[in-house]
Every structure is written in C-alpha cells, then in structure tokens.
Design an enzyme around this catalytic site. Sequence first.
Site, PDB file in Angstrom:
ATOM      1  N   GLY A   1       0.803  -1.220   0.000  1.00 20.19           N
ATOM      2  CA  GLY A   1       0.000   0.000   0.000  1.00 20.19           C
ATOM      3  C   GLY A   1       0.836   1.271   0.000  1.00 20.19           C
ATOM      4  O   GLY A   1       0.425   2.286  -0.570  1.00 20.19           O
ATOM      5  N   ASN A   2       2.031   1.225   0.624  1.00 18.91           N
ATOM      6  CA  ASN A   2       2.841   2.442   0.722  1.00 18.91           C
ATOM      7  C   ASN A   2       3.448   2.865  -0.607  1.00 18.91           C
ATOM      8  O   ASN A   2       3.946   3.979  -0.732  1.00 18.91           O
ATOM      9  CB  ASN A   2       3.937   2.298   1.798  1.00 18.91           C
ATOM     10  CG  ASN A   2       4.976   1.232   1.458  1.00 18.91           C
ATOM     11  OD1 ASN A   2       4.651   0.206   0.870  1.00 18.91           O
ATOM     12  ND2 ASN A   2       6.210   1.476   1.832  1.00 18.91           N
TER      13      ASN A   2
ATOM     14  N   LYS B   1      -2.827 -10.154  -1.967  1.00 21.91           N
ATOM     15  CA  LYS B   1      -1.882  -9.898  -3.059  1.00 21.91           C
ATOM     16  C   LYS B   1      -0.540 -10.601  -2.848  1.00 21.91           C
ATOM     17  O   LYS B   1       0.130 -10.972  -3.813  1.00 21.91           O
ATOM     18  CB  LYS B   1      -1.678  -8.401  -3.296  1.00 21.91           C
ATOM     19  CG  LYS B   1      -0.892  -7.650  -2.230  1.00 21.91           C
ATOM     20  CD  LYS B   1       0.452  -7.185  -2.712  1.00 21.91           C
ATOM     21  CE  LYS B   1       1.256  -6.408  -1.707  1.00 21.91           C
ATOM     22  NZ  LYS B   1       1.070  -6.510  -0.294  1.00 21.91           N
TER      23      LYS B   1
HETATM   24  P1  ADP Z   1       1.313  -3.867   2.627  1.00 23.59           P
HETATM   25  O1  ADP Z   1       0.405  -2.763   2.243  1.00 23.59           O
HETATM   26  O2  ADP Z   1       2.722  -3.642   2.170  1.00 23.59           O
HETATM   27  O3  ADP Z   1       0.779  -5.224   2.278  1.00 23.59           O
HETATM   28  P2  ADP Z   1       0.657  -4.324   5.448  1.00 23.59           P
HETATM   29  O4  ADP Z   1       0.188  -3.147   6.240  1.00 23.59           O
HETATM   30  O5  ADP Z   1      -0.363  -5.328   5.021  1.00 23.59           O
HETATM   31  O6  ADP Z   1       1.488  -3.756   4.220  1.00 23.59           O
HETATM   32  O7  ADP Z   1       1.797  -5.097   6.264  1.00 23.59           O
HETATM   33  C1  ADP Z   1       2.957  -4.410   6.722  1.00 23.59           C
HETATM   34  C2  ADP Z   1       2.769  -4.034   8.193  1.00 23.59           C
HETATM   35  O8  ADP Z   1       2.794  -5.221   8.990  1.00 23.59           O
HETATM   36  C3  ADP Z   1       3.843  -3.188   8.809  1.00 23.59           C
HETATM   37  O9  ADP Z   1       3.643  -1.819   8.548  1.00 23.59           O
HETATM   38  C4  ADP Z   1       3.706  -3.514  10.291  1.00 23.59           C
HETATM   39  O10 ADP Z   1       2.931  -2.521  10.918  1.00 23.59           O
HETATM   40  C5  ADP Z   1       2.924  -4.817  10.349  1.00 23.59           C
HETATM   41  N1  ADP Z   1       3.520  -5.930  11.084  1.00 23.59           N
HETATM   42  C6  ADP Z   1       2.787  -6.840  11.756  1.00 23.59           C
HETATM   43  N2  ADP Z   1       3.562  -7.779  12.294  1.00 23.59           N
HETATM   44  C7  ADP Z   1       4.849  -7.480  11.949  1.00 23.59           C
HETATM   45  C8  ADP Z   1       6.110  -8.108  12.204  1.00 23.59           C
HETATM   46  N3  ADP Z   1       6.219  -9.238  12.902  1.00 23.59           N
HETATM   47  N4  ADP Z   1       7.232  -7.522  11.692  1.00 23.59           N
HETATM   48  C9  ADP Z   1       7.147  -6.400  10.979  1.00 23.59           C
HETATM   49  N5  ADP Z   1       5.969  -5.767  10.696  1.00 23.59           N
HETATM   50  C10 ADP Z   1       4.827  -6.297  11.169  1.00 23.59           C
HETATM   51 MG    MG Z   2      -1.150  -6.061   3.124  1.00 23.26          MG
END
Ligand code: ADP
Ligand code: MG
Length: 334
Positions: free
Chosen positions: A30-31, A228
Amino acid sequence: MGAASLDPMDGHGPGAPGASGALWVVALGGNALLRRGQRGTYEEQVANLAASAKQLAGLVARGDRLVIVHGNGPQVGNLLIQQEGAAGQVPPMPLHACVAMTQGLLGFMLQQALDRELARRGLHPRTAVLITRVRVRPDDPAFAQPSKPVGPFYREEVARSLARERGWHVAEDAGRGWRRRVASPDPLAIAELDVIAQLVAAGVTVVAVGGGGIPCTGDGGVEAVIDKDLAAARLAVDLGAAGLFILTDVPHVALDWGTPRQRSLERVTAAELAAYRDAGHFAAGSMGPKVEAVLRFVEATGRRAAIGPLERAADVVDGRAGTQVLPATAATVA
Ligand code: ADP
Ligand code: MG
C-alpha cells in the site's frame, strides 16, 4: 541519456539492454501508492509512485526481468464508497468488477511512472499492464468464514438490511462501525499465466495480478478478494521466477513485533521462519500473509525470497536489505 526521446509514449530509442537477466516477481504494498495520513488524491499517488519507479527502473535498466504485482486495499475501499454513495444515481458494480477497475487504474499509474523513469534513463520503455483473473475454488473454506472487511462503514440497522437485500455477510469492525465482510480464498492458478510468460520472454516489464487478481471460478467473477502477497507467490512459483520480493513499509520482519523484545530478522532459512510463524510471531492480515507467501515460494522452488522496505527495493533484490529468506541448504553456504 543518449539521443533517446524523453517522451515515454514515443516509440523510438533503445529498449532495455539484455532483457535476459534474472526474472523476479516484485510485490508492492500500500505504501507504494499512499503514505500514512494522506487522503489519496491522484497527485499524491503519482508522487509516491515516482519514487518507487526509480528503484524498479534501475533493475530493468541493468537487464533484470520484472513482473510487478501491487496491492489495492485503500483504492478498492474508496471505490466501494463511491459506488455505494452514488447508488441512487448509478448502479453499483460487484466487488470483483471493482477489483478489475483498480487493476486498470493503478496499473496505468504504475506504468506511467515506470515509463517516465525508463525514458529518463534513455531507454525505450516496454511495459504492459495485464488485467488478470485468478482462479479460486468455489468450495474454498474461506467462503464459509468471510474474514476481510471491505467498503464503507454503516450503522448496524443499515448493515443488516443491506445484508438481507444483497446477501452480504456483515459484521462489526473493531469498534468503528459495521462493514461488509468478504472471503479471502487461496489463489489456485493465474488465468493469464501463459500470456505473462510470453510478455516476459519478449522483454516486456509486466504489471499483473493487481490487488491479488480478480477472483474467478469457472462461472466468472466471485465476490471475494485475494491476498496480493499469496497471489504474488502463486505467480512467482508458476512462472518459474528466480526470486520473490515483497516490498512494504518496514525495514525487516520482526519477532515479538510491537513489544519491548522486538528484534529484526535479517537472514533466516525457510524452516526457521516457519517455526517463528508457528509460534505466532506474525499478525494475520499484515505480516502473516507475507511470511506465508515467501515460505510457499522458497519451499516450492528452493530459491531465495525476501520481505523488505520499498525505498530500498534494489537492495532487497540484491540481498543487501530486508529479511532474506533462504532455502535450508543455502543458509550454511551463504
Ligand atoms: P502492505 O500494504 O505492504 O501489504 P501491510 O500493512 O499489510 O502492508 O503489512 C505491513 C505491516 O505489517 C507493517 O507496517 C507492520 O505494521 C505490520 N507488522 C505486523 N507484524 C509485523 C512483524 N512481525 N514484523 C514487521 N511488521 C509487522
Ligand atoms: Mg497487506
């Protein structure tokens, strides 16, 4: 720079050098499109993509072959809000059709950003965005337990009446209101796999399986969303990719995430990572599916995968950043 045109729509100039380098599947989170606190304007998303495209264009410029998968969570959410908000004037489209719409829009925006970067490097961009269907099993157990909240928040009465009228599954979402919930079935097969492989073989950088793909059974689109990261793993395995790279907004996968004992994983074997998963270190819906995706890829292929920061995409691919996940046998050697 050479004499190549800087207009990415201009069909002249050299293509990427070899287009015979390693084939990577890269998943953007998403970022890549939206940062925390942004509203989601077109301009914000174009600016964010420009930064990501620089990294990816660097890989293409040196001859790596890329198939790029992207998420669509916030964008399909916004589109569903538009669909429902204007339902009195224009009939809302089904969820799978909204996924198709976001594949088109986000794919176009990503392509523009990549083409601009390639043209800036004096390369004639050869990129394609493919609307992609992903097969799911109609009897996937996920359909019995819709888990993924999507679209607008409603008052309980409204949510319940929508559930009756449209056959939706609705539930309360983390104290914020009522929402529709849909299934997140496992990606079984990428319908356009052959076409993607042919484009890659022709030296084209492909954007595909956006938003995890349009979930389809033999009867057409179904009301579900596919993760995804899991869809990217399916694609990477079936394409025979040399690596799978999941790019997100954290520098590493962490153990004991969000606790004082939090620590980063830099290099792990698939077996070690699977043991941490089994011990409950990775949150469902965020890091959980990413870990599952890299494990599926490494276990199926015996090749490397990684989860790391989008702003260091090239370093993640080259094994210098993020959490590098290695097949068991490679760990001792490397
Ligand atoms: P994307 O949009 O890239 O799929 P997500 O928000 O679904 O991103 O997943 C990434 C997020 O997962 C990070 O921003 C973090 O807040 C969270 N997260 C949860 N558990 C962990 C972990 N064990 N290590 C690192 N990040 C984690
Ligand atoms: Mg995600």
